[in-house]
Design a protein around this motif. Structure first.
Motif, short mmCIF file in Angstrom:
data_model
loop_
_atom_site.label_atom_id
_atom_site.label_comp_id
_atom_site.label_asym_id
_atom_site.label_seq_id
_atom_site.Cartn_x
_atom_site.Cartn_y
_atom_site.Cartn_z
N PHE A 78 0.82 -1.20 0.00
CA PHE A 78 0.00 0.00 0.00
C PHE A 78 0.86 1.26 0.00
CE2 PHE A 78 -3.16 -2.96 1.95
CZ PHE A 78 -4.11 -2.85 0.95
N GLN A 79 2.07 1.15 0.57
CA GLN A 79 2.93 2.33 0.63
C GLN A 79 4.40 1.94 0.76
OE1 GLN A 79 2.65 6.71 2.37
NE2 GLN A 79 2.13 5.18 3.91
N TRP A 80 5.25 2.64 -0.01
CA TRP A 80 6.70 2.48 0.07
C TRP A 80 7.28 3.88 0.12
CZ3 TRP A 80 11.41 1.35 0.99
CH2 TRP A 80 12.47 1.56 0.11
N ALA A 81 7.84 4.24 1.26
CA ALA A 81 8.43 5.56 1.45
C ALA A 81 9.88 5.36 1.87
CB ALA A 81 7.66 6.34 2.51
N ASP A 82 10.78 5.99 1.14
CA ASP A 82 12.21 5.80 1.39
C ASP A 82 12.81 7.06 1.98
OD1 ASP A 82 14.53 4.36 1.45
OD2 ASP A 82 15.05 4.71 -0.64
N GLY A 83 13.57 6.89 3.05
CA GLY A 83 14.22 8.02 3.70
C GLY A 83 15.66 8.16 3.25
N SER A 84 16.37 9.05 3.93
CA SER A 84 17.81 9.20 3.73
C SER A 84 18.42 9.40 5.10
CB SER A 84 18.11 10.36 2.80
OG SER A 84 19.46 10.32 2.37
N ALA A 85 18.46 8.29 5.85
CA ALA A 85 18.85 8.36 7.25
C ALA A 85 20.35 8.49 7.46
CB ALA A 85 18.34 7.11 7.99
N TYR A 86 21.14 8.13 6.44
CA TYR A 86 22.59 8.21 6.55
C TYR A 86 23.03 9.53 5.90
CZ TYR A 86 22.01 3.32 7.73
OH TYR A 86 21.59 2.15 8.33
N VAL A 87 23.06 10.57 6.69
CA VAL A 87 23.29 11.91 6.15
C VAL A 87 24.69 12.03 5.57
CG1 VAL A 87 23.22 14.38 6.69
CG2 VAL A 87 21.57 12.83 7.74
N ASN A 88 25.61 11.17 6.02
CA ASN A 88 26.94 11.15 5.43
C ASN A 88 26.86 10.94 3.92
OD1 ASN A 88 29.95 10.84 5.57
ND2 ASN A 88 29.48 8.78 4.85
N HIS A 89 25.97 10.08 3.48
CA HIS A 89 25.80 9.82 2.04
C HIS A 89 25.33 11.09 1.32
CE1 HIS A 89 24.47 7.90 -1.67
NE2 HIS A 89 23.28 8.43 -1.48
N VAL A 90 24.34 11.78 1.91
CA VAL A 90 23.81 13.00 1.30
C VAL A 90 24.90 14.06 1.23
CG1 VAL A 90 22.02 14.77 1.45
CG2 VAL A 90 21.55 12.46 2.26
N ALA A 91 25.67 14.20 2.30
CA ALA A 91 26.72 15.21 2.35
C ALA A 91 27.77 14.98 1.28
CB ALA A 91 27.37 15.23 3.74
N LEU A 92 28.16 13.72 1.08
CA LEU A 92 29.18 13.40 0.08
C LEU A 92 28.69 13.71 -1.34
CD1 LEU A 92 30.66 10.05 1.42
CD2 LEU A 92 31.86 12.23 1.20
N VAL A 93 27.46 13.29 -1.63
CA VAL A 93 26.93 13.50 -2.97
C VAL A 93 26.82 14.99 -3.29
CG1 VAL A 93 24.90 13.17 -4.45
CG2 VAL A 93 25.74 11.28 -3.04
N ARG A 94 26.38 15.77 -2.30
CA ARG A 94 26.26 17.21 -2.51
C ARG A 94 27.63 17.87 -2.63
NH1 ARG A 94 20.94 19.14 -1.57
NH2 ARG A 94 21.70 21.25 -1.18
N GLN A 95 28.59 17.35 -1.85
CA GLN A 95 29.94 17.90 -1.92
C GLN A 95 30.54 17.73 -3.31
OE1 GLN A 95 32.63 16.29 1.02
NE2 GLN A 95 34.44 17.19 0.07
N ALA A 96 30.27 16.57 -3.91
CA ALA A 96 30.84 16.28 -5.22
C ALA A 96 30.35 17.25 -6.29
CB ALA A 96 30.51 14.84 -5.63
N ARG A 97 29.11 17.71 -6.17
CA ARG A 97 28.61 18.65 -7.17
C ARG A 97 28.65 20.10 -6.70
NH1 ARG A 97 23.18 16.33 -5.66
NH2 ARG A 97 21.89 18.04 -4.87
N GLY A 98 29.37 20.33 -5.56
CA GLY A 98 29.59 21.69 -5.08
C GLY A 98 28.36 22.34 -4.50
N ALA A 99 27.42 21.54 -4.02
CA ALA A 99 26.18 22.08 -3.45
C ALA A 99 26.27 22.10 -1.92
CB ALA A 99 24.98 21.24 -3.90
N GLU A 100 25.90 23.23 -1.35
CA GLU A 100 25.91 23.34 0.12
C GLU A 100 24.76 22.53 0.70
OE1 GLU A 100 25.64 26.79 3.60
OE2 GLU A 100 25.83 27.35 1.49
N MET A 101 25.02 21.86 1.82
CA MET A 101 23.97 21.07 2.46
C MET A 101 23.34 21.88 3.59
SD MET A 101 24.01 17.20 4.00
CE MET A 101 24.56 17.62 5.65
N PRO A 102 22.02 22.09 3.55
CA PRO A 102 21.36 22.82 4.63
C PRO A 102 21.57 22.14 5.98
CG PRO A 102 19.90 22.55 2.74
CD PRO A 102 21.09 21.69 2.48
N GLU A 103 21.72 22.92 7.02
CA GLU A 103 21.94 22.38 8.36
C GLU A 103 20.76 21.55 8.82
OE1 GLU A 103 24.32 21.53 11.48
OE2 GLU A 103 24.87 22.77 9.74
N SER A 104 19.56 21.85 8.31
CA SER A 104 18.35 21.13 8.72
C SER A 104 18.40 19.66 8.34
CB SER A 104 17.11 21.78 8.11
OG SER A 104 17.14 21.68 6.69
#
Length: 335
Positions: A78-104
Motif C-alpha cells: 500500500f505504501q513504500w516511502a524511502d528516507g535518507s537516514a545516513y546523512v553522510n551519504h547525502v553530504a558526500l553527494v552534494r559535496q561532489a557537485r559543489g552544493a551546500e547542504m542545509p543544516e536542517s
C-alpha cells in the motif's frame, strides 16, 4: 520468526522460513499472504510463531526453501516511502557537485514516496532499457509497519515495526537531475525496487536490532567483487522510530507500509570520505557514492554505472556467518 512470499499470484504465497533459511512451511491456513497477516497481526502473529516453532522441531510438513522461488516479502504494498537516514551519504553527494547542504538535513529527515504497485523479486533481473540512464544499486534496510496513528511519537512508531528486511533501491542516476530540477520529486528515475527473500521480526534479530536500528555489515558486491561492507547501525542519523514518526506526521500509516533507510553509508575512521574495501575501508553501498569519492579525490568519476550482464548482490550475515535475510542477487538485463 522469518517470513517469505513464494512466487504465485500477485501477492505471493506466505510461508514461515527456518532460521537457517533451508526449510519452509506453508502458512495459508493462517493467512494466504503477508499483507493478510499484517492486516490482522494481533491474531496472526502468535499462530505464525507457533508454526515457526513446529517447523524448527520438524513436526509439520515442510519443504526446501529456495531463495530464487521467493518474491519480495510484499510483492506489492500500500505504501513504500524511502528516507535518507545516513546523512553522510547525502553530504558526500552534494559535496561532489559543489552544493551546500542545509543544516536542517541533520535534524529533519528526508523522505520520498516510491512506487509500490510492483516490486522486483530478490533474484529477478533489473530491467534496463538504456544504459545511458545511469543504473545504480542502493543497498538499504527497510521495515514493514503495522498501523501507525497520525502524529505518533518515536516510541509509538518504533513499536509498530513488525518486520525488517534488506532493499536494493534501484536508481537511474542520470535521470535524477532533470526530474529534481522540475521541483516535483522522483518518478522515472526510481524504477521498481527489490527486497530480500526473507523478512525477519525484530525479536528474532536479537542484539542486531537495538535503538531502532539494524546493526551489522551490509555486504554489497558487483560481479563478485566486494563493493561495500558498511555497518548499518553506524552513522545512521535517524533511527527507524524517527523515520516512521516523520512519515506519520500528517497522515496515519496503513498496515503493510514499508519505510526505507536510504543508502547505508559510513564515514571513514578519520571522519573523511569512506575508503574502498580494497583499501581497507568499508566501501560503499551504491556506485554513486564511490563515484563521488573518486570525484572528490581525483576530480572525476572513474567507475561506470551498471550495464547489461552486471550482477549485484546484497546480503547480511550473523556472527556465525549465516545469511540472515537471504541474498538479493540481480543481473542487469534488457527488458
Amino acid at each position: 520468526m522469518k517470513l517469505a512470499s513464494l512466487k504465485g499470484g500477485r501477492d505471493g504465497r506466505l510461508v514461515v522460513v527456518s532460521d537457517d533459511l533451508a526449510w519452509c512451511a506453508d502458512a495459508a491456513h493462517i493467512a494466504p499472504t503477508l499483507q493478510a497477516a499484517l492486516d490482522d497481526w494481533a491474531e496472526a502473529a502468535p499462530r505464525l510463531e507457533a508454526l515457526a516453532t513446529d517447523l524448527a522441531h520438524e513436526v509439520i510438513p515442510m519443504m526446501r526453501f529456495h531463495e530464487r522461488m521467493a518474491e519480495s516479502p510484499l510483492p506489492r504494498a500500500f505504501q513504500w516511502a524511502d528516507g535518507s537516514a545516513y546523512v553522510n551519504h547525502v553530504a558526500l553527494v552534494r559535496q561532489a557537485r559543489g552544493a551546500e547542504m542545509p543544516e536542517s538535513f541533520w535534524t529533519d529527515p528526508l523522505i520520498y514516496q516510491g512506487g509500490s504497485d510492483r516490486f522486483l523479486g530478490p533474484r529477478d533481473a533489473i530491467p534496463l532499457a538504456d544504459p545511458e540512464w545511469g543504473c545504480d544499486l542502493e543497498a538499504e534496510v527497510a521495515v514493514i509497519t503495522d498501523e501507525v496513528p497520525q502524529g505518533a511519537d518515536r516510541e509509538t512508531a518504533l513499536a509498530a515495526v513488525r518486520l525488517v528486511m534488506l532493499v536494493n533501491d534501484v536508481s537511474l542516476r542520470n535521470l535524477i537531475p532533470g526530474e529534481l530540477a522540475k521541483g516535483f520529486g522522483f518518478f522515472q528515475s526510481k524504477p521498481a525496487s527489490a527486497f530480500s527473500p526473507v523478512a525477519v521480526t525484530p525479536e528474532a534479530l536479537g542484539e542486531a536490532w537495538r535503538d531502532g536500528k539494524l546493526h551489522g555489515a551490509l555486504l554489497v558486491s558487483r560481479n563478485g567483487t566486494a563493493l561495500g561492507r558498511a555497518d548499518a547501525g553506524a552513522d545512521m542519523t535517524f533511527d527507524f522510530g524517527t523515520l516512521v514518526a516523520h512519515a506519520a506526521k500528517t497522515r496515519p500509516l496503513a498496515a503493510g507500509t514499508i519505510i526505507g533507510s536510504g543508502t547505508v553509508s559510513n564515514r571513514d575512521a578519520d571522519g573523511g570520505p569512506g575508503r574502498a574495501v580494497a583499501e581497507g575501508g568499508v566501501g560503499y553501498s551504491c556506485l554513486a557514492e564511490l563515484r563521488t569519492v573518486e570525484t572528490i579525490r581525483g576530480g572525476a568519476a572513474a567507475t561506470p554505472f551498471l550495464s547489461y550482464g552486471d550482477v549485484v548482490r546484497i546480503e547480511m550475515r550473523d556472527a556465525a556467518g549465516h545469511s540472515i535475510f537471504g541474498a538479493i542477487e540481480q543481473e542487469v538485463a534488457r527488458p
